[in-house]
Design a protein around this motif. Structure first.
Motif, PDB file in Angstrom:
ATOM      1  N   UNK A  82       0.709  -1.221  -0.161  1.00 18.54           N
ATOM      2  CA  UNK A  82      -0.057   0.080  -0.042  1.00 18.54           C
ATOM      3  C   UNK A  82       0.931   1.335   0.087  1.00 18.54           C
ATOM      4  N   UNK A  83       0.502   2.135  -0.729  1.00 17.49           N
ATOM      5  CA  UNK A  83       1.096   3.600  -0.736  1.00 17.49           C
ATOM      6  C   UNK A  83       0.747   4.356   0.339  1.00 17.49           C
ATOM      7  N   UNK A  84       1.530   4.970   1.348  1.00 21.70           N
ATOM      8  CA  UNK A  84       1.117   5.797   2.312  1.00 21.70           C
ATOM      9  C   UNK A  84       2.007   6.927   2.059  1.00 21.70           C
ATOM     10  N   UNK A  85       1.186   7.968   1.813  1.00 23.94           N
ATOM     11  CA  UNK A  85       1.466   9.324   1.573  1.00 23.94           C
ATOM     12  C   UNK A  85       1.251  10.259   3.079  1.00 23.94           C
ATOM     13  N   UNK A 115       6.103   3.074   1.227  1.00 20.97           N
ATOM     14  CA  UNK A 115       5.427   1.656   0.912  1.00 20.97           C
ATOM     15  C   UNK A 115       5.186   0.508   2.058  1.00 20.97           C
ATOM     16  N   UNK A 116       3.882   0.135   2.219  1.00 19.22           N
ATOM     17  CA  UNK A 116       3.763  -0.928   3.383  1.00 19.22           C
ATOM     18  C   UNK A 116       4.589  -2.218   2.985  1.00 19.22           C
ATOM     19  N   UNK A 117       5.117  -2.781   4.195  1.00 20.39           N
ATOM     20  CA  UNK A 117       5.806  -4.186   3.640  1.00 20.39           C
ATOM     21  C   UNK A 117       4.816  -5.190   3.504  1.00 20.39           C
ATOM     22  N   UNK A 118       5.250  -6.437   3.656  1.00 20.16           N
ATOM     23  CA  UNK A 118       4.551  -7.587   3.511  1.00 20.16           C
ATOM     24  C   UNK A 118       3.481  -7.754   4.570  1.00 20.16           C
ATOM     25  N   UNK A 119       3.590  -7.313   5.588  1.00 21.12           N
ATOM     26  CA  UNK A 119       2.480  -7.281   6.691  1.00 21.12           C
ATOM     27  C   UNK A 119       1.874  -6.330   6.827  1.00 21.12           C
ATOM     28  N   UNK A 140      -1.314  14.697   7.983  1.00 26.26           N
ATOM     29  CA  UNK A 140      -2.288  14.152   6.811  1.00 26.26           C
ATOM     30  C   UNK A 140      -1.947  12.749   6.180  1.00 26.26           C
ATOM     31  N   UNK A 141      -2.674  11.887   5.821  1.00 24.37           N
ATOM     32  CA  UNK A 141      -2.516  10.634   5.467  1.00 24.37           C
ATOM     33  C   UNK A 141      -3.339  10.615   3.813  1.00 24.37           C
ATOM     34  N   UNK A 142      -2.788   9.907   2.869  1.00 25.73           N
ATOM     35  CA  UNK A 142      -3.415   9.642   1.669  1.00 25.73           C
ATOM     36  C   UNK A 142      -3.109   8.080   1.413  1.00 25.73           C
ATOM     37  N   UNK A 143      -3.848   7.204   1.595  1.00 25.29           N
ATOM     38  CA  UNK A 143      -3.388   5.710   1.483  1.00 25.29           C
ATOM     39  C   UNK A 143      -4.064   5.057   0.191  1.00 25.29           C
ATOM     40  N   UNK A 144      -3.541   4.531  -0.578  1.00 27.67           N
ATOM     41  CA  UNK A 144      -3.895   3.763  -1.696  1.00 27.67           C
ATOM     42  C   UNK A 144      -3.628   2.457  -1.726  1.00 27.67           C
ATOM     43  N   UNK A 148      -8.758  -1.142  -3.869  1.00 25.76           N
ATOM     44  CA  UNK A 148      -9.357  -0.587  -2.627  1.00 25.76           C
ATOM     45  C   UNK A 148      -9.558   1.059  -3.134  1.00 25.76           C
ATOM     46  N   UNK A 149     -10.410   1.732  -2.537  1.00 24.62           N
ATOM     47  CA  UNK A 149     -10.765   3.174  -2.403  1.00 24.62           C
ATOM     48  C   UNK A 149      -9.552   3.881  -1.964  1.00 24.62           C
ATOM     49  N   UNK A 150      -9.096   4.905  -2.361  1.00 24.17           N
ATOM     50  CA  UNK A 150      -8.050   5.799  -1.917  1.00 24.17           C
ATOM     51  C   UNK A 150      -8.664   6.484  -0.699  1.00 24.17           C
ATOM     52  N   UNK A 151      -7.953   6.666   0.221  1.00 27.44           N
ATOM     53  CA  UNK A 151      -8.650   7.040   1.529  1.00 27.44           C
ATOM     54  C   UNK A 151      -7.754   8.196   1.906  1.00 27.44           C
ATOM     55  N   UNK A 152      -8.341   9.436   2.435  1.00 26.81           N
ATOM     56  CA  UNK A 152      -7.678  10.629   2.953  1.00 26.81           C
ATOM     57  C   UNK A 152      -8.194  10.693   4.284  1.00 26.81           C
ATOM     58  N   UNK A 153      -7.209  10.868   5.145  1.00 24.20           N
ATOM     59  CA  UNK A 153      -7.650  10.791   6.518  1.00 24.20           C
ATOM     60  C   UNK A 153      -6.393  11.708   7.494  1.00 24.20           C
ATOM     61  N   UNK A 154      -6.616  11.896   8.670  1.00 23.25           N
ATOM     62  CA  UNK A 154      -5.592  12.502   9.497  1.00 23.25           C
ATOM     63  C   UNK A 154      -5.512  11.810  10.629  1.00 23.25           C
TER      64      UNK A 154
END
Length: 191
Positions: A82-85, A115-119, A140-144, A148-154
């Motif tokens: 997963x991409x974690x910005x 980038x999230x690892x294998x776990x 701030x977070x933008x996770x894709x 899965x739907x891209x999520x913007x959260x904080x």
């Protein structure tokens, strides 16, 4: 149906926060419900550097912070790759690239693409962000992730919050003096 569940879950968390019982991210992770959405804000920049120490020089503040967590699907399974910005203000409430008259420190851009690892795990080192008018301390977070739907959260840090917010994380100082926070993010399947 998903929107209704989100509304109910958000009301529950806001109610709990309002009565002084902040809902830790680990409780949300156990439920594996979708993490609440939040505003993207005006300071998002795509293509942030792929680094885990987003303020290596320490020029953004004095109090160091290690943030870690997992990216999971609503089935509670990790989402490897997963991409974690992430992006945040410095201790004074300023964002890199946006404060007039301020030269950015290339060693403390306070933004990264992880980038999230294998776990499904991710982590980054930073500084505790400052508050600025009308906003509590937050990251701030933008996770894709594919499918899965891209999520913007904080992630809101509970350091003297004066108003209820959707998700509050209480950072803790460990025996080495490092402040640590854990923030798990759950993504919904793409429609």
């Amino acid at each position: 149906m998903e929107r209704q569940e989100f509304s109910i879950r958000r009301r529950q968390m806001m109610t709990a926060t309002a009565v002084g019982m902040a809902v830790p991210a680990t409780v949300v992770a156990q439920q594996c419900g979708v993490t609440p959405r939040d505003a993207l804000g005006p300071y998002y920049k795509s293509n942030a550097p792929a680094i885990t120490n987003i303020c290596a020089t320490g020029s953004g503040g004095v109090e160091k912070l290690l943030v870690s967590g997992r990216i999971l699907g609503t089935d509670c399974k990790p989402l490897a790759g997963a991409l974690v910005e992430v992006w945040q203000a410095d201790a004074k409430g300023d964002y890199s690239g946006y404060t007039r008259g301020k030269t950015d420190d290339p060693g403390c851009l306070l933004r990264a693409s992880l980038t999230a690892d294998g776990d499904g795990r991710y982590f980054f080192n930073t500084v505790v962000p400052g508050e600025y008018p009308g906003r509590p301390r937050h990251i701030h977070y933008r996770v894709s992730h594919k499918g899965h739907a891209t999520l913007v959260t904080q992630l809101y840090l509970d350091k003297g919050l004066s108003a209820p917010v959707p998700l509050v994380v209480r950072p803790k100082r460990d025996e080495t003096g490092m402040t640590r926070a854990t923030f798990d993010v759950m993504l919904a399947r793409a429609a």
